[in-house]
Write a protein that holds these residues in place. Structure first.
Motif, PDB file in Angstrom:
ATOM      1  N   UNK A  75      43.094  83.755  43.092  1.00  0.00           N
ATOM      2  CA  UNK A  75      43.878  84.696  44.560  1.00  0.00           C
ATOM      3  C   UNK A  75      44.712  84.604  44.731  1.00  0.00           C
ATOM      4  N   UNK A  76      45.254  86.723  45.149  1.00  0.00           N
ATOM      5  CA  UNK A  76      47.054  87.029  45.161  1.00  0.00           C
ATOM      6  C   UNK A  76      46.750  86.801  46.027  1.00  0.00           C
ATOM      7  N   UNK A  77      46.356  86.061  47.732  1.00  0.00           N
ATOM      8  CA  UNK A  77      47.086  85.788  48.935  1.00  0.00           C
ATOM      9  C   UNK A  77      46.291  85.897  49.882  1.00  0.00           C
ATOM     10  N   UNK A  78      45.357  87.438  49.959  1.00  0.00           N
ATOM     11  CA  UNK A  78      44.434  86.985  51.338  1.00  0.00           C
ATOM     12  C   UNK A  78      43.099  86.215  50.437  1.00  0.00           C
ATOM     13  N   UNK A  79      42.344  86.592  49.640  1.00  0.00           N
ATOM     14  CA  UNK A  79      41.448  85.436  49.336  1.00  0.00           C
ATOM     15  C   UNK A  79      41.384  84.157  49.699  1.00  0.00           C
ATOM     16  N   UNK A  80      42.217  83.791  49.031  1.00  0.00           N
ATOM     17  CA  UNK A  80      43.169  82.133  49.500  1.00  0.00           C
ATOM     18  C   UNK A  80      43.069  81.865  50.942  1.00  0.00           C
ATOM     19  N   UNK A  81      43.534  82.567  51.496  1.00  0.00           N
ATOM     20  CA  UNK A  81      43.794  81.971  52.780  1.00  0.00           C
ATOM     21  C   UNK A  81      42.674  82.180  53.735  1.00  0.00           C
ATOM     22  N   UNK A  82      41.430  82.936  53.513  1.00  0.00           N
ATOM     23  CA  UNK A  82      40.188  82.973  53.857  1.00  0.00           C
ATOM     24  C   UNK A  82      39.384  81.753  53.879  1.00  0.00           C
ATOM     25  N   UNK A  83      39.534  81.990  51.684  1.00  0.00           N
ATOM     26  CA  UNK A  83      39.033  79.873  52.025  1.00  0.00           C
ATOM     27  C   UNK A  83      39.113  80.160  52.545  1.00  0.00           C
ATOM     28  N   UNK A  84      40.643  79.047  52.877  1.00  0.00           N
ATOM     29  CA  UNK A  84      40.995  77.845  52.871  1.00  0.00           C
ATOM     30  C   UNK A  84      40.698  77.624  54.332  1.00  0.00           C
ATOM     31  N   UNK A  85      41.007  78.718  55.346  1.00  0.00           N
ATOM     32  CA  UNK A  85      40.521  78.717  56.407  1.00  0.00           C
ATOM     33  C   UNK A  85      38.526  78.457  57.231  1.00  0.00           C
ATOM     34  N   UNK A  86      38.179  79.521  55.734  1.00  0.00           N
ATOM     35  CA  UNK A  86      36.513  78.878  56.423  1.00  0.00           C
ATOM     36  C   UNK A  86      36.744  77.589  56.148  1.00  0.00           C
ATOM     37  N   UNK A  89      37.132  74.790  58.987  1.00  0.00           N
ATOM     38  CA  UNK A  89      36.425  75.161  59.707  1.00  0.00           C
ATOM     39  C   UNK A  89      34.852  74.661  59.584  1.00  0.00           C
ATOM     40  N   UNK A  90      34.618  74.441  58.549  1.00  0.00           N
ATOM     41  CA  UNK A  90      32.577  73.685  58.380  1.00  0.00           C
ATOM     42  C   UNK A  90      33.638  72.858  57.211  1.00  0.00           C
ATOM     43  N   UNK A  91      34.223  72.089  57.440  1.00  0.00           N
ATOM     44  CA  UNK A  91      33.982  71.073  56.366  1.00  0.00           C
ATOM     45  C   UNK A  91      34.079  70.718  55.370  1.00  0.00           C
ATOM     46  N   UNK A 113      46.326  75.241  56.292  1.00  0.00           N
ATOM     47  CA  UNK A 113      44.701  75.142  57.148  1.00  0.00           C
ATOM     48  C   UNK A 113      43.811  73.797  55.966  1.00  0.00           C
ATOM     49  N   UNK A 114      44.885  73.009  55.352  1.00  0.00           N
ATOM     50  CA  UNK A 114      44.464  71.946  54.400  1.00  0.00           C
ATOM     51  C   UNK A 114      43.872  71.998  52.902  1.00  0.00           C
ATOM     52  N   UNK A 115      43.553  73.644  52.475  1.00  0.00           N
ATOM     53  CA  UNK A 115      43.054  73.484  51.233  1.00  0.00           C
ATOM     54  C   UNK A 115      44.315  72.594  49.731  1.00  0.00           C
ATOM     55  N   UNK A 116      44.026  72.669  48.939  1.00  0.00           N
ATOM     56  CA  UNK A 116      44.606  72.145  47.933  1.00  0.00           C
ATOM     57  C   UNK A 116      45.208  73.771  47.299  1.00  0.00           C
ATOM     58  N   UNK A 117      46.506  73.766  47.111  1.00  0.00           N
ATOM     59  CA  UNK A 117      46.826  75.427  46.375  1.00  0.00           C
ATOM     60  C   UNK A 117      47.682  74.339  45.535  1.00  0.00           C
ATOM     61  N   UNK A 118      46.851  75.705  43.945  1.00  0.00           N
ATOM     62  CA  UNK A 118      47.971  75.148  42.616  1.00  0.00           C
ATOM     63  C   UNK A 118      48.702  76.811  42.295  1.00  0.00           C
ATOM     64  N   UNK A 119      49.916  76.597  42.153  1.00  0.00           N
ATOM     65  CA  UNK A 119      50.428  77.218  41.554  1.00  0.00           C
ATOM     66  C   UNK A 119      50.322  77.298  39.750  1.00  0.00           C
ATOM     67  N   UNK A 120      49.583  78.987  38.834  1.00  0.00           N
ATOM     68  CA  UNK A 120      50.352  79.298  38.134  1.00  0.00           C
ATOM     69  C   UNK A 120      51.645  80.353  37.968  1.00  0.00           C
ATOM     70  N   UNK A 121      51.330  80.242  36.357  1.00  0.00           N
ATOM     71  CA  UNK A 121      52.699  81.392  36.127  1.00  0.00           C
ATOM     72  C   UNK A 121      52.515  82.960  36.710  1.00  0.00           C
ATOM     73  N   UNK A 122      51.353  83.034  35.603  1.00  0.00           N
ATOM     74  CA  UNK A 122      50.576  84.282  35.909  1.00  0.00           C
ATOM     75  C   UNK A 122      49.017  84.227  36.745  1.00  0.00           C
ATOM     76  N   UNK A 123      48.540  86.186  36.747  1.00  0.00           N
ATOM     77  CA  UNK A 123      47.529  85.977  37.741  1.00  0.00           C
ATOM     78  C   UNK A 123      46.420  85.266  36.052  1.00  0.00           C
ATOM     79  N   UNK A 124      46.436  85.621  34.999  1.00  0.00           N
ATOM     80  CA  UNK A 124      45.750  85.366  34.235  1.00  0.00           C
ATOM     81  C   UNK A 124      45.879  83.886  34.001  1.00  0.00           C
TER      82      UNK A 124
END
Length: 319
Positions: A75-86, A89-91, A113-124
């Motif tokens: 995700x560039x931002x919003x999909x990651x937020x959405x997935x983490x929150x949902x 909510x669904x355990x 929200x409880x997700x494990x976030x992995x950060x990379x240098x770029x989108x590729x």
């Protein structure tokens, strides 16, 4: 290609998990643009963008083994937020991969929200890590290359068709193309006379490059608009856009930021540049189609901080 039955199935599946966002006439934007404007306010969606629709549709479609394995998304931002929150909510255990260009606030929300976030240098690199984690056994929730996700995003178009007045032209932002694919499919079924226009920012023109090449191609990403920055569209989203969308317009980052400021001033909504890009594109659409146009704008998200907007406005000398 997805159809209206797929979108209706997604709508039934996600009911109770997402907001039926307002579809409202905007007197301020109508005066600014000189034509009637209706806004679909997805920035008021749970998690601040339309992305929760596709994420919810996908997560709710998984079987027990897929849920138990945990899910992964890029995700560039919003999909990651959405997935983490949902997922919370669904355990379901979630891993979100984001590039360093993603908004800091998006990373913070996903982590909180409880997700494990992995950060990379770029989108590729983010897409590459996502694929490796999928190979290791995590269940993929792709941001756009998935018919279930596209059908979930298509519920935006379903609601727009049901709730808006008479429209001639609808403008939708494009990153990987999941939103516009779903919206265009819904409108083709429910409002077949309506033209659908895609909008990208310069430096994130994966769909317009694909249309020029006759299929998905890799593009260099230089746009500040990380939420629209897909390194390539998919064959699935390309197929929908090439068949159902009138044209894809490209605007400069500066004009996208200006559009966000105009949305604040004239529509009284706080939208990120991924939505702000619709306003300069709308002016071009009006020039093309002439009198009698009645516009629909899918205001896709509002996950930009005041600090983000101030910095962008200063960078482009807009204030």
């Amino acid at each position: 290609m997805i159809g209206i039955a797929d979108i209706e199935t997604a709508a039934a599946r996600i009911a109770g998990h997402v907001v039926r966002t307002p579809t409202v006439p905007s007197p301020g934007l109508s005066e600014l643009l000189g034509a009637p404007v209706t806004a679909k306010l997805e920035l008021l969606q749970r998690t601040g963008s339309f992305k929760v629709r596709g994420a919810a549709a996908k997560l709710l479609s998984l079987d027990e083994a897929e849920r138990a394995a945990g899910v992964v998304a890029v995700s560039g931002g919003n999909h990651g937020i959405a997935l983490a929150v949902m997922a919370a909510a669904l355990d379901v255990k979630a891993t979100v991969v984001m590039p360093r260009s993603a908004p800091v606030r998006a990373v913070e929300i996903a982590e909180s929200a409880g997700a494990s976030v992995r950060v990379t240098d770029d989108m590729d690199g983010a897409f590459g890590l996502m694929r490796r984690l999928q190979e290791e056994g995590l269940t993929l929730v792709h941001p756009f290359d998935d018919p279930v996700v596209i059908a979930g995003q298509g519920t935006v178009g379903l609601e727009l068709a049901e709730d808006a007045g008479d429209l001639t032209d609808v403008l939708v932002s494009i990153g990987g193309g999941g939103l516009i694919a779903g919206v265009a499919a819904a409108l083709a079924a429910r409002r077949p006379g309506v033209r659908v226009w895609g909008v990208e920012t310069e430096g994130a023109r994966a769909m317009s490059a694909a249309l020029a090449a006759g299929g998905p191609v890799a593009v260099e990403l230089t746009s500040i608009v990380s939420t629209l920055s897909a390194p390539a569209v998919s064959r699935l989203t390309y197929a929908h856009v090439s068949e159902l969308v009138t044209e894809v317009l490209v605007v400069e980052d500066r004009e996208a930021v200006r559009g966000s400021l105009e949305l604040a001033d004239h529509a009284k909504v706080w939208a990120e540049p991924a939505a702000g890009c619709l306003l300069p594109a709308a002016r071009r659409v009006l020039e093309r189609v002439g009198e009698g146009a009645r516009l629909g704008l899918v205001v896709c998200g509002g996950n930009a901080t005041t600090g983000d907007m101030i910095a962008w406005a200063r960078h482009f000398e807009l204030r």
